[in-house]
Enzyme design. Structure first.
Site, short mmCIF file in Angstrom:
data_model
loop_
_atom_site.label_atom_id
_atom_site.label_comp_id
_atom_site.label_asym_id
_atom_site.label_seq_id
_atom_site.Cartn_x
_atom_site.Cartn_y
_atom_site.Cartn_z
N HIS A 47 0.85 -1.16 0.15
CA HIS A 47 -0.06 0.01 -0.07
C HIS A 47 0.88 1.21 0.06
O HIS A 47 0.46 2.30 0.64
CB HIS A 47 -1.01 -0.06 1.19
CG HIS A 47 -2.03 -1.15 1.13
ND1 HIS A 47 -3.41 -0.79 0.45
CD2 HIS A 47 -1.94 -2.48 1.32
CE1 HIS A 47 -4.13 -1.68 0.31
NE2 HIS A 47 -3.29 -2.85 0.56
N SER A 80 -11.45 -18.59 -22.74
CA SER A 80 -10.48 -19.23 -21.59
C SER A 80 -10.21 -20.67 -21.55
O SER A 80 -11.36 -21.15 -21.83
CB SER A 80 -10.63 -18.46 -20.19
OG SER A 80 -11.52 -18.97 -19.58
N ALA A 136 -5.62 -15.14 -5.05
CA ALA A 136 -4.62 -15.73 -4.23
C ALA A 136 -3.54 -14.49 -3.59
O ALA A 136 -2.65 -14.62 -2.87
CB ALA A 136 -3.68 -16.90 -4.46
N GLY A 137 -3.98 -13.07 -4.13
CA GLY A 137 -2.98 -12.01 -3.84
C GLY A 137 -1.89 -12.21 -4.88
O GLY A 137 -0.92 -11.50 -4.37
N LEU A 138 -1.77 -12.97 -5.74
CA LEU A 138 -0.73 -13.23 -6.67
C LEU A 138 -0.82 -12.34 -8.02
O LEU A 138 -0.12 -12.57 -8.84
CB LEU A 138 -0.35 -14.46 -6.84
CG LEU A 138 0.23 -15.31 -5.41
CD1 LEU A 138 0.15 -16.82 -5.81
CD2 LEU A 138 1.02 -14.65 -4.82
N SER A 140 -3.33 -12.43 -10.49
CA SER A 140 -3.76 -12.92 -11.54
C SER A 140 -4.41 -12.31 -12.46
O SER A 140 -4.17 -12.41 -13.89
CB SER A 140 -4.83 -14.00 -11.21
OG SER A 140 -5.74 -13.32 -10.48
N ASP A 185 1.66 -4.18 -9.19
CA ASP A 185 1.58 -5.45 -9.79
C ASP A 185 2.12 -5.48 -11.30
O ASP A 185 2.86 -6.48 -11.77
CB ASP A 185 0.01 -5.82 -9.92
CG ASP A 185 -0.28 -5.84 -8.53
OD1 ASP A 185 0.48 -5.92 -7.28
OD2 ASP A 185 -1.48 -5.74 -8.01
#
Ligand code: GLA
Length: 395
Positions: A47, A80, A136-138, A140, A185
């Protein structure tokens, strides 16, 4: 990032040929190319990006891949390999924020943002595959956006530099997807490099690669995906951002980046209690990023454990974006041998990271899994990551 709202992607991404063959079966003809972009882990600096501060993420070897062919008309056909949405059709000329659904928000958002910049994006056929765990906080969603923008940059000959692609994907997230996220990100996904973390000054996008290899130090970085799903288009992320903006305004600075640790005492007298704690997180976190970069250079990864711990405590207590599952993952990993651990990403769910001696890794995995089961939480997914390459064309 915001959560890619589709069922979980499988652990292995399809091979390039498999993807190309599937493309031909679904759309007819061969794709013009295949592009891939990775998810990311943030080592430290949470943050801080939208406060014009510092971050230190790295790209991971889990990627989104897109096979894309430009079309002679303005039709967009999207499919997809996961989810059961079937082919989604749109017109590139009539894209509007708020109209797209599910994972298609990300490619359509990128097309919209590029057109807003005056780039003549054609219609496309696009097949997506991804093995970045969803929600997952990665990151995507950014992996998808960065794969798509890399493809469109090449196919249109727009010649965008990384800085421009970062801003265009941020625009897609903020104004098309509706998640008020920063630039970390996509910077990691676009600028990542094997064996390195990306040290980014989010005020001016000045980036440098910092060697980060755990293996020579006898360490491994474990990701503990708590399976607690989150979305940054929900209110928590936006409310933290609003507190930071309020803090900067009251303190009379352009952004919290301009507040130093030594200014905090005075700030405490000017801000309400909650805003002060939000500000203190950002200010101390920026300082921890700088200390981490310095320690990695002077002593290597085994020296940064206490900074990871302090970062987690600050997010748990001051920024209040952790959750019981993340706290349990971090506390249990530390108690069973990790030398430092913290939640990573925007918070309210997602993943923690635990920097762990190789010979303690199995114990950490087993103990965390047991603690989750004892607490009645869903089984976490635990895996090792190391810095991998950023976005690229692979066929
Ligand atoms: C999400 C956002 C990023 C950043 C982090 C928190 O991942 O997409 O821009 O704000 O949260 O560090």
């Amino acid at each position: 990032m915001s959560k890619a709202p589709s069922p979980g992607a499988g652990p292995a991404a399809a091979g390039t040929e498999e993807l190309t063959d599937r493309f031909s079966r679904e759309f007819g003809g061969r794709p013009d190319g295949v592009w891939q972009a990775p998810g990311r882990v943030n080592l430290i600096g949470e943050h801080t990006d939208y406060n014009e501060g510092f971050v230190l993420p790295f790209a991971i070897d889990r990627t989104a891949r897109v096979a894309v062919a430009a079309r002679p008309d303005s039709t967009v056909r999207l499919l997809s390999t996961y989810g059961d949405q079937g082919v989604v059709t749109a017109s590139v000329e009539s894209l509007q924020p708020g109209t797209a659904k599910g994972w298609t928000k990300y490619p359509l958002g990128v097309m919209w943002a590029l057109r807003e910049r005056g780039i003549d994006v054609p219609g496309v056929d696009l097949l997506l595959d991804s093995n970045v765990p969803l929600g997952a906080g990665l990151s995507s969603s950014h992996a998808i956006e960065c794969a798509v923008i890399s493809a469109l940059n090449d196919l249109t000959g727009a010649g965008l530099e990384a800085e421009d692609m970062v801003l265009a994907t941020q625009r897609a997230e903020n104004d098309f997807v509706g998640a008020p996220t920063g630039i970390m990100d996509q910077s990691a996904s676009l600028r990542g490099s094997k064996g390195h973390a990306v040290f980014l000054d989010c005020r001016n996008q000045e980036a440098s690669l910092v060697p980060f290899e755990t293996e020579p130090a006898g360490l491994v970085l474990l990701v503990i995906d708590t399976k607690v799903s989150h979305s940054h288009a929900d209110g928590g992320y936006a409310s933290r951002r609003a507190s930071c903006e309020l803090g900067a305004e009251v303190l009379g600075v352009k952004a919290l980046r301009d507040v130093e640790v030594g200014d905090l005492e005075e700030a405490s007298g000017l801000l309400d209690e909650v805003t002060f704690r939000r500000v203190r997180h950002v200010v101390t976190e920026n300082d921890r990023v700088l200390q981490t970069v310095e320690l990695l250079g002077s002593q290597g990864p085994s020296a940064i454990g206490r900074l990871l711990d302090a970062s987690h405590a600050s997010m748990r207590d001051d920024f209040e974006i952790s959750c019981p599952e993340l706290d349990l993952a971090v506390d249990t990993a530390r108690a069973s041998g990790a030398i430092g651990a913290r939640m990573t990403g925007g918070g309210f769910g997602g993943a923690a990271i635990a920097l762990t001696p190789v010979d303690a890794a199995q114990k950490v995995r087993d103990t965390v899994a047991k603690a989750f089961s004892d607490a009645g939480f869903a089984a976490p997914d635990i895996f090792a990551v190391s810095p991998a390459a950023g976005a690229m064309r692979i066929a």
